[in-house]
Design an enzyme around this catalytic site. Sequence first.
Site, PDB file in Angstrom:
ATOM      1  N   LEU A 267     -21.166   6.648  15.789  1.00  0.00           N
ATOM      2  CA  LEU A 267     -20.788   6.825  14.389  1.00  0.00           C
ATOM      3  C   LEU A 267     -19.637   5.860  14.153  1.00  0.00           C
ATOM      4  CD1 LEU A 267     -20.612  10.666  13.608  1.00  0.00           C
ATOM      5  CD2 LEU A 267     -22.029   8.973  12.459  1.00  0.00           C
ATOM      6  N   ASP A 268     -19.670   5.135  13.061  1.00  0.00           N
ATOM      7  CA  ASP A 268     -18.579   4.221  12.749  1.00  0.00           C
ATOM      8  C   ASP A 268     -17.269   4.981  12.610  1.00  0.00           C
ATOM      9  OD1 ASP A 268     -20.215   1.910  12.582  1.00  0.00           O
ATOM     10  OD2 ASP A 268     -20.889   2.573  10.613  1.00  0.00           O
ATOM     11  N   HIS A 269     -16.160   4.281  12.768  1.00  0.00           N
ATOM     12  CA  HIS A 269     -14.855   4.950  12.688  1.00  0.00           C
ATOM     13  C   HIS A 269     -14.648   5.609  11.333  1.00  0.00           C
ATOM     14  CE1 HIS A 269     -13.529   1.372  10.508  1.00  0.00           C
ATOM     15  NE2 HIS A 269     -12.497   2.071  10.138  1.00  0.00           N
TER      16      HIS A 269
END
Length: 177
Positions: free
Chosen positions: A39-41
């Site tokens: 998951l992206d930051h």
Amino acid sequence: MLIALNKPYGVLCQFSGDGSRPTLAGYVREKDVYPAGRLDHDSEGLLLLTDDGRLAHRLTDPRHKQPKTYLVQVDGAMTDEALIALRRGVALNDGPTLPTGAEHAVEPDWLWPRDPPVRFRKAIPTSWLTVTLREGRNRQVRRMTAAVGFPTLRLIRVRIGDWALDGLPPGQTRRLL
């Protein structure tokens, strides 16, 4: 072993870093587990971690087509035409996407506040939708909603295959297997 983490906003999906951003090491106590996917930051929600390489492959390989469902807040009043376009698949710079499940949604009452909060503009409404993908390109949901004219403001993964957040608080883990 399979562990669910409700990944908070701003956390990197890795165990080490340069100290400028929080990593999974601050949230996952179990040893020798690794994320099955990313998951992206700037995305939140369900992240699965495992110590089983075959299970990780089954969860992440597109040939196994594990559906991933996201709760998405977008900028503007989402139109039916835009939802139809998402359902059919949209053209991105790396090629067309597969058809997706996309539906209008309401902001759930169980949703935690985000830190920092999503920007608020009095004159421009926001909309909520659910999006279910069977592929996993880099920043795909964000690129898809932008392609139909509704940039993503908040993105929360709520389900991967048979596993869901199910009330797991942000930053907390739950052992699944």
